[in-house]
Motif scaffolding. Sequence first.
Motif, PDB file in Angstrom:
ATOM      1  N   VAL A  64       0.861  -1.183   0.000  1.00 37.91           N
ATOM      2  CA  VAL A  64       0.000   0.000   0.000  1.00 37.91           C
ATOM      3  C   VAL A  64       0.898   1.234   0.000  1.00 37.91           C
ATOM      4  O   VAL A  64       1.883   1.296   0.744  1.00 37.91           O
ATOM      5  CB  VAL A  64      -0.917   0.013   1.243  1.00 37.91           C
ATOM      6  CG1 VAL A  64      -1.744   1.288   1.301  1.00 37.91           C
ATOM      7  CG2 VAL A  64      -1.828  -1.211   1.246  1.00 37.91           C
ATOM      8  N   VAL A  65       0.553   2.201  -0.840  1.00 39.49           N
ATOM      9  CA  VAL A  65       1.326   3.442  -0.906  1.00 39.49           C
ATOM     10  C   VAL A  65       1.098   4.225   0.386  1.00 39.49           C
ATOM     11  O   VAL A  65      -0.026   4.595   0.709  1.00 39.49           O
ATOM     12  CB  VAL A  65       0.908   4.292  -2.122  1.00 39.49           C
ATOM     13  CG1 VAL A  65       1.683   5.604  -2.155  1.00 39.49           C
ATOM     14  CG2 VAL A  65       1.103   3.516  -3.411  1.00 39.49           C
ATOM     15  N   LYS A  66       2.160   4.424   1.141  1.00 37.42           N
ATOM     16  CA  LYS A  66       2.092   5.185   2.384  1.00 37.42           C
ATOM     17  C   LYS A  66       2.191   6.682   2.106  1.00 37.42           C
ATOM     18  O   LYS A  66       1.479   7.486   2.685  1.00 37.42           O
ATOM     19  CB  LYS A  66       3.224   4.731   3.311  1.00 37.42           C
ATOM     20  CG  LYS A  66       3.363   5.474   4.585  1.00 37.42           C
ATOM     21  CD  LYS A  66       2.422   4.960   5.623  1.00 37.42           C
ATOM     22  CE  LYS A  66       2.737   5.638   6.954  1.00 37.42           C
ATOM     23  NZ  LYS A  66       1.676   5.504   7.886  1.00 37.42           N
ATOM     24  N   GLU A  67       3.110   7.028   1.172  1.00 37.86           N
ATOM     25  CA  GLU A  67       3.351   8.449   0.885  1.00 37.86           C
ATOM     26  C   GLU A  67       3.988   8.591  -0.494  1.00 37.86           C
ATOM     27  O   GLU A  67       4.851   7.808  -0.867  1.00 37.86           O
ATOM     28  CB  GLU A  67       4.284   9.012   1.951  1.00 37.86           C
ATOM     29  CG  GLU A  67       4.576  10.470   1.833  1.00 37.86           C
ATOM     30  CD  GLU A  67       5.508  10.979   2.944  1.00 37.86           C
ATOM     31  OE1 GLU A  67       5.763  12.188   2.943  1.00 37.86           O
ATOM     32  OE2 GLU A  67       5.988  10.179   3.761  1.00 37.86           O
ATOM     33  N   VAL A  68       3.554   9.583  -1.240  1.00 34.10           N
ATOM     34  CA  VAL A  68       4.189   9.948  -2.506  1.00 34.10           C
ATOM     35  C   VAL A  68       5.021  11.192  -2.214  1.00 34.10           C
ATOM     36  O   VAL A  68       4.522  12.181  -1.710  1.00 34.10           O
ATOM     37  CB  VAL A  68       3.149  10.229  -3.614  1.00 34.10           C
ATOM     38  CG1 VAL A  68       3.842  10.701  -4.874  1.00 34.10           C
ATOM     39  CG2 VAL A  68       2.300   8.995  -3.880  1.00 34.10           C
ATOM     40  N   LYS A  69       6.316  11.119  -2.537  1.00 36.57           N
ATOM     41  CA  LYS A  69       7.251  12.174  -2.148  1.00 36.57           C
ATOM     42  C   LYS A  69       7.556  13.182  -3.251  1.00 36.57           C
ATOM     43  O   LYS A  69       8.343  14.090  -3.039  1.00 36.57           O
ATOM     44  CB  LYS A  69       8.571  11.541  -1.695  1.00 36.57           C
ATOM     45  CG  LYS A  69       8.457  10.635  -0.508  1.00 36.57           C
ATOM     46  CD  LYS A  69       8.791  11.391   0.717  1.00 36.57           C
ATOM     47  CE  LYS A  69       9.013  10.477   1.902  1.00 36.57           C
ATOM     48  NZ  LYS A  69       9.378  11.248   3.066  1.00 36.57           N
ATOM     49  N   VAL A  70       6.961  13.010  -4.437  1.00 33.43           N
ATOM     50  CA  VAL A  70       7.247  13.903  -5.567  1.00 33.43           C
ATOM     51  C   VAL A  70       5.949  14.416  -6.176  1.00 33.43           C
ATOM     52  O   VAL A  70       4.884  13.853  -5.968  1.00 33.43           O
ATOM     53  CB  VAL A  70       8.075  13.186  -6.656  1.00 33.43           C
ATOM     54  CG1 VAL A  70       9.438  12.789  -6.129  1.00 33.43           C
ATOM     55  CG2 VAL A  70       7.328  11.994  -7.227  1.00 33.43           C
ATOM     56  N   ASN A  71       6.070  15.480  -6.939  1.00 30.91           N
ATOM     57  CA  ASN A  71       4.952  16.047  -7.684  1.00 30.91           C
ATOM     58  C   ASN A  71       5.313  16.084  -9.159  1.00 30.91           C
ATOM     59  O   ASN A  71       6.495  16.179  -9.517  1.00 30.91           O
ATOM     60  CB  ASN A  71       4.659  17.480  -7.215  1.00 30.91           C
ATOM     61  CG  ASN A  71       4.196  17.528  -5.785  1.00 30.91           C
ATOM     62  OD1 ASN A  71       3.209  16.898  -5.426  1.00 30.91           O
ATOM     63  ND2 ASN A  71       4.911  18.272  -4.961  1.00 30.91           N
ATOM     64  N   GLU A  72       4.306  16.032 -10.005  1.00 28.80           N
ATOM     65  CA  GLU A  72       4.546  16.120 -11.438  1.00 28.80           C
ATOM     66  C   GLU A  72       5.250  17.433 -11.758  1.00 28.80           C
ATOM     67  O   GLU A  72       4.928  18.476 -11.195  1.00 28.80           O
ATOM     68  CB  GLU A  72       3.230  15.985 -12.197  1.00 28.80           C
ATOM     69  CG  GLU A  72       2.656  14.582 -12.094  1.00 28.80           C
ATOM     70  CD  GLU A  72       1.335  14.391 -12.811  1.00 28.80           C
ATOM     71  OE1 GLU A  72       0.855  15.319 -13.492  1.00 28.80           O
ATOM     72  OE2 GLU A  72       0.774  13.280 -12.692  1.00 28.80           O
ATOM     73  N   GLY A  73       6.240  17.357 -12.640  1.00 32.57           N
ATOM     74  CA  GLY A  73       7.005  18.532 -13.037  1.00 32.57           C
ATOM     75  C   GLY A  73       8.265  18.755 -12.228  1.00 32.57           C
ATOM     76  O   GLY A  73       9.141  19.524 -12.632  1.00 32.57           O
ATOM     77  N   GLU A  74       8.397  18.089 -11.086  1.00 32.16           N
ATOM     78  CA  GLU A  74       9.587  18.219 -10.242  1.00 32.16           C
ATOM     79  C   GLU A  74      10.772  17.519 -10.880  1.00 32.16           C
ATOM     80  O   GLU A  74      10.616  16.524 -11.568  1.00 32.16           O
ATOM     81  CB  GLU A  74       9.350  17.531  -8.882  1.00 32.16           C
ATOM     82  CG  GLU A  74       8.993  18.436  -7.766  1.00 32.16           C
ATOM     83  CD  GLU A  74       8.808  17.651  -6.471  1.00 32.16           C
ATOM     84  OE1 GLU A  74       9.640  16.810  -6.114  1.00 32.16           O
ATOM     85  OE2 GLU A  74       7.789  17.902  -5.823  1.00 32.16           O
ATOM     86  N   PHE A  75      11.972  18.012 -10.601  1.00 34.68           N
ATOM     87  CA  PHE A  75      13.195  17.348 -11.032  1.00 34.68           C
ATOM     88  C   PHE A  75      13.683  16.470  -9.890  1.00 34.68           C
ATOM     89  O   PHE A  75      13.682  16.897  -8.733  1.00 34.68           O
ATOM     90  CB  PHE A  75      14.282  18.362 -11.406  1.00 34.68           C
ATOM     91  CG  PHE A  75      15.517  17.707 -11.945  1.00 34.68           C
ATOM     92  CD1 PHE A  75      15.598  17.358 -13.283  1.00 34.68           C
ATOM     93  CD2 PHE A  75      16.580  17.416 -11.113  1.00 34.68           C
ATOM     94  CE1 PHE A  75      16.730  16.722 -13.793  1.00 34.68           C
ATOM     95  CE2 PHE A  75      17.713  16.787 -11.605  1.00 34.68           C
ATOM     96  CZ  PHE A  75      17.791  16.441 -12.949  1.00 34.68           C
ATOM     97  N   VAL A  76      14.089  15.238 -10.204  1.00 37.64           N
ATOM     98  CA  VAL A  76      14.641  14.331  -9.205  1.00 37.64           C
ATOM     99  C   VAL A  76      16.011  13.855  -9.669  1.00 37.64           C
ATOM    100  O   VAL A  76      16.284  13.784 -10.871  1.00 37.64           O
ATOM    101  CB  VAL A  76      13.728  13.114  -8.940  1.00 37.64           C
ATOM    102  CG1 VAL A  76      12.425  13.536  -8.293  1.00 37.64           C
ATOM    103  CG2 VAL A  76      13.462  12.320 -10.198  1.00 37.64           C
ATOM    104  N   ASN A  77      16.851  13.546  -8.713  1.00 39.57           N
ATOM    105  CA  ASN A  77      18.160  12.968  -8.988  1.00 39.57           C
ATOM    106  C   ASN A  77      18.105  11.467  -8.771  1.00 39.57           C
ATOM    107  O   ASN A  77      17.216  10.966  -8.066  1.00 39.57           O
ATOM    108  CB  ASN A  77      19.218  13.575  -8.064  1.00 39.57           C
ATOM    109  CG  ASN A  77      19.523  15.010  -8.421  1.00 39.57           C
ATOM    110  OD1 ASN A  77      19.914  15.302  -9.546  1.00 39.57           O
ATOM    111  ND2 ASN A  77      19.319  15.922  -7.481  1.00 39.57           N
ATOM    112  N   GLU A  78      19.046  10.751  -9.339  1.00 41.44           N
ATOM    113  CA  GLU A  78      19.131   9.313  -9.111  1.00 41.44           C
ATOM    114  C   GLU A  78      19.193   9.048  -7.614  1.00 41.44           C
ATOM    115  O   GLU A  78      19.950   9.705  -6.888  1.00 41.44           O
ATOM    116  CB  GLU A  78      20.383   8.750  -9.793  1.00 41.44           C
ATOM    117  CG  GLU A  78      20.530   7.257  -9.647  1.00 41.44           C
ATOM    118  CD  GLU A  78      21.743   6.710 -10.371  1.00 41.44           C
ATOM    119  OE1 GLU A  78      22.049   5.539 -10.162  1.00 41.44           O
ATOM    120  OE2 GLU A  78      22.389   7.462 -11.134  1.00 41.44           O
ATOM    121  N   GLY A  79      18.368   8.136  -7.124  1.00 42.99           N
ATOM    122  CA  GLY A  79      18.347   7.787  -5.705  1.00 42.99           C
ATOM    123  C   GLY A  79      17.339   8.561  -4.879  1.00 42.99           C
ATOM    124  O   GLY A  79      17.080   8.200  -3.735  1.00 42.99           O
TER     125      GLY A  79
END
Length: 70
Positions: free
Chosen positions: A48-63
């Motif tokens: 079960v998904v506890k938490e989503v840590k990103v939003n659409e359009g955000e930049f993320v780095n590897e890891g």
Amino acid sequence: MTEITASMAGSVWKVLVKAGDEVEEDQDIAILESMKMEIPIATDFDGVVKEVKVNEGEFVNEGDVIAVIE
């Protein structure tokens, strides 16, 4: 609880789940865009998904953490 992380740097093109959603092994939870390619990010197990840590359009780095599954 397990953190699902980005396999490479890129922009979050689409988030496919929200907190409370049930997910199955190999289900895509988000899609990153990098160098005009779409890279699906999948979970390795049922949960079960506890938490989503990103939003659409955000930049993320590897890891970087995309979501927390329990």
